[in-house]
Enzyme design. Structure first.
Site, PDB file in Angstrom:
ATOM      1  N   ASP A 169       0.821  -1.202   0.000  1.00  0.00           N
ATOM      2  CA  ASP A 169       0.000   0.000   0.000  1.00  0.00           C
ATOM      3  C   ASP A 169       0.857   1.254   0.000  1.00  0.00           C
ATOM      4  O   ASP A 169       1.934   1.296   0.589  1.00  0.00           O
ATOM      5  CB  ASP A 169      -0.895  -0.023   1.251  1.00  0.00           C
ATOM      6  CG  ASP A 169      -1.823   1.157   1.330  1.00  0.00           C
ATOM      7  OD1 ASP A 169      -2.668   1.302   0.427  1.00  0.00           O
ATOM      8  OD2 ASP A 169      -1.706   1.943   2.287  1.00  0.00           O
TER       9      ASP A 169
ATOM     10  N   GLU B   4       1.062  -0.604  -5.184  1.00  0.00           N
ATOM     11  CA  GLU B   4       0.051   0.424  -5.416  1.00  0.00           C
ATOM     12  C   GLU B   4       0.816   1.740  -5.520  1.00  0.00           C
ATOM     13  O   GLU B   4       1.102   2.390  -4.518  1.00  0.00           O
ATOM     14  CB  GLU B   4      -0.962   0.465  -4.268  1.00  0.00           C
ATOM     15  CG  GLU B   4      -2.146   1.383  -4.563  1.00  0.00           C
ATOM     16  CD  GLU B   4      -2.386   2.441  -3.507  1.00  0.00           C
ATOM     17  OE1 GLU B   4      -3.231   3.310  -3.751  1.00  0.00           O
ATOM     18  OE2 GLU B   4      -1.734   2.401  -2.462  1.00  0.00           O
TER      19      GLU B   4
END
Length: 739
Positions: A416, A469
């Site tokens: 993330d 990401e």
């Protein structure tokens, strides 16, 4: 009586300690309890001291047969007991409390616990199995069962283990500091799995709030904040076949269709969340029926606030207690693998929450985070930023990643917020960030960490994925580290997602002015190995659900959604779709309630779900749709410039040279006799039409297929005359006449 016994004891000065040491012991400021407590050899025997605040008396008994060895006398301070053993011999303590007697081996009779190599590798940042080194480890030492505790707190003045077993009294079990690693350790006999515990830490400036264990393998379910001694994960895995095939099934030339979900809100039973085993029973058949190859779980590492969806985790080694035990989680992964479903976890090495029981100023100093707020604090998320330039923190995060991949057979980690890690000025104003040592904006420590992470994962868990990401144009995210890249397996294509969703939100009458938003992604589509993501982030915080983003009346919204999903599934790149989007949920996702499954009582929602099921089936059957995702030769524009009609047409090519034709019409106008050049003469079968009646469409199409005309078009010698459905996508395959 204490004064009398103390006076008697003074005749044997070996039993006494200095007043300053006694005061430090009683006030819980003694840095080295082993220097006083436990057995100590003297000239003519063994002196044993124990500090048991509130105890009525203590007897030393033989560990092997329970023979009384000595009555320990209370001396110098209430709770401090001392006695002389006639010989060096393993012993136990029988402690008399107001509520009864309790027997246990003396924690301070055991020598150093962690090996020098463990401490060296930890300090170096290369200990790859911290989950079985630090934290709470049930084990047997010298034939005694108990739990070894170990925690890194180099700037603490004293660290104690506290729990129900010692009435949360930090005076009872202070730990030994191992220099120079800064790791505190203690073996507590007769404890076992299931025991809640925390650390009481005396920092440089005073006592801190109780801290959860950074390397806990299990935790209490929130709102509880304690760590829990975990049962060793002795799970009998049945997924050997999957693990052997995993690398090929996750390769760039294989189909990957990922169903992203939040474990607590996919489905619920009378409002209650499922545990892992219940979720497996209900989720796996659904995922198989829908044709997804993988599921991706929003972070399931323990996190204090459910509203963070797991993106502010505190226990980077512990599955959340909300859904069961670590054994339950392993059973869930195993069941997925046996069913042929891969499991990807979202994982957050960028930042952590400020909750006082967590990593924040863990030993009273900025230990896991940077000291300066310009480096160590995320203003957007109210979180601390990991100081990945510190070897111990770097190694802590590497070990966390490996823990999930090795212990739980996880097939991939989606990292993330990579962009926030790469740039020191991420979401910061001028003057609010600190340049790197070269004066630049790149976070060199984080870059080194990400490269090391990807190299270690490739070495330690072959076939496992690490997915970024990453929302910027950072070059070489999926390029090998030896070639200067970051080394990720895949990258989320955030640019494609933003552009195409912006296009789809436009009223069709205006789409001609935004035509290039659907084509721009192909300019860079082969620069990285991409996943096309429609994730949870796109259906929350006022962004509206995927269906509700679409313009027009009810019929047009559903037609647009079906067309968009068909467009997505036929573009280069692996696929990711958040739960609820596959049947057209109207409202935004709410983590506190289950999806609106009742909508499947309505034909339009059934139609979207049936389309998605058929898209996955076709995707898996047609190598042209996945084999050459990362090769320019796998994609060919036929029509990319018909902005007047908002029509696009392209070919996908398999490695064996077999094409698939896709034609998309993003207006609500039927296009009759629309000509498209194709590379092969003959019959082209209509293998999918997003406007088909079975999908609740208007059923405009081409009667199952079309024969080519010997008419040149779009650079091809033959062409098709097609009826393009309104807000629809056609997929055609060349076949022999009558085939």
């Amino acid at each position: 009586m204490i004064d009398r016994l103390a006076q008697s004891a003074r005749q044997d000065e070996a039993l006494l300690i200095s007043t300053a040491v006694v005061d430090a012991l009683v006030s819980a400021t003694l840095a080295d309890p082993f220097s006083v407590l436990g057995p100590h050899s003297v000239r003519d025997g063994l002196v044993v001291r124990t500090y048991q605040p509130g105890a009525l008396g203590v007897t030393a008994i033989a560990r092997d047969n329970g023979e009384t060895l000595a009555e320990l006398e209370p001396v110098q301070a209430p709770g401090l007991f001392v006695g002389r053993l006639p010989e060096t011999r393993p012993y136990r303590l029988r402690v008399r409390w107001a509520g009864g007697d309790h027997e246990t081996e003396d924690p301070y009779s055991f020598g150093p616990l962690l090996g020098e190599m463990d401490l060296y590798l930890f300090a170096e940042g290369n200990h790859r199995d911290l989950g079985h080194c630090l934290g709470a480890q049930p084990m047997t030492i010298e034939g005694v069962e108990g739990v070894r505790f170990a925690v890194w707190a180099p700037n603490a003045r004293r660290v104690s283990v506290v729990g129900h077993f010692n009435s949360w009294d930090g005076r009872r079990h202070p730990m030994r500091l191992r220099y120079p690693a800064g790791v505190w350790e203690l073996f507590i006999p007769r404890l076992g799995p299931g025991e809640p515990y925390q650390y009481e830490i005396l920092g440089p400036n005073g006592l801190l709030p109780l801290k959860a264990d950074p390397v806990a393998l299990a935790t209490e379910a929130p709102p509880g904040t304690s760590s829990v001694v975990a049962q060793p994960l002795d799970f009998a895995w049945n997924d050997q076949a999957w693990m052997q095939q995993r690398a090929s099934r996750q390769a760039a030339n294989s189909p990957m269709s990922i169903y992203e979900l939040h474990a607590g809100s996919w489905r619920r039973e009378s409002g209650e969340v499922y545990n892992w085993r219940e979720l497996a029973e209900r989720l796996i058949p659904y995922v198989i029926d829908m044709g997804f190859s993988h599921i991706e779980l929003l972070p399931i590492m323990e996190h204090p606030f459910g509203g963070s969806w797991g993106y502010q985790p505190l226990s980077m080694f512990a599955p959340s207690g909300r859904y069961g035990t670590p054994q339950d989680f392993a059973a869930f992964i195993d069941a997925c693998h046996v069913a042929g479903i891969g499991v990807i976890l979202d994982w957050v090495p960028a930042h952590f929450p400020t909750d006082e029981h967590g990593l924040a100023r863990f030993d009273g100093t900025a230990l896991y985070e940077y000291e300066h707020p310009f480096e160590g604090f995320h203003q957007d998320w109210d979180t601390y930023i990991y100081n990945l330039g510190r070897t111990e923190v770097h190694g802590f995060m590497i070990a966390s990643a490996l823990h999930w991949l090795r212990q739980f057979h996880i097939d991939g980690l989606r990292v993330d917020a990579v962009a926030s890690m790469l740039y020191r000025d991420y979401s910061r104003k001028e003057g609010e960030w600190i340049p790197n040592r070269y004066g630049g904006r790149e976070n060199l420590e984080a870059i080194e960490f990400l490269r090391h992470l990807n190299d270690v994962v490739a070495l330690e868990t072959p076939g496992a994925l690490v997915i970024a990401e990453e929302s910027t144009a950072w070059p070489g995210v999926t390029q090998a580290t030896e070639e200067g890249g970051l080394g990720f397996s895949y990258k989320w294509n955030m640019g494609w997602m933003h552009d195409t969703l912006k296009y789809m939100a436009e009223d069709p009458v205006h789409r001609s002015y935004h035509h290039d938003k659907m084509t721009f992604g192909l300019i860079y589509a082969f620069s990285e190995r991409f996943i096309l993501p429609i994730s949870h982030d796109e259906v929350v915080h006022g962004k509206r659900s995927l269906l509700d983003k679409m313009p027009g009346d009810r019929w047009q919204k559903f037609a647009n959604l079906r067309a968009y999903l068909s467009f997505m599934w036929t573009q280069p790149g692996k696929k990711l779709l958040f739960m609820g989007c596959e049947f057209g949920q109207w409202r935004e996702w709410n983590h506190d309630t289950e999806l609106d499954w009742y909508l499947l009582n309505y034909g339009e929602h059934q139609g979207v779900q049936r389309l998605l099921r058929d898209l996955n089936r076709l995707y898996n059957q047609e190598p042209a749709l996945y084999e050459r995702d990362c090769e320019p030769g796998g994609f060919q524009w036929l029509i990319g410039d018909d902005r007047a009609n908002s029509v696009y047409a392209w070919l996908r090519w398999s490695s064996t040279g077999h094409p698939l034709l896709v034609v998309a019409n993003f207006t609500p106008v039927v296009r009759h006799g629309y000509r498209v050049g194709v590379p092969l003469a003959g019959h082209w079968m209509e293998v999918l039409n997003s406007d088909a009646e079975c999908y609740a469409g208007s059923n405009v199409g081409n009667a199952g297929g079309v024969l080519t005309d010997i008419i040149e078009s779009h650079g091809e010698s033959v062409s098709l005359s097609l009826n393009l459905p309104p807000l629809g996508v056609l997929i055609l395959r060349p076949t022999p006449v009558g085939g």
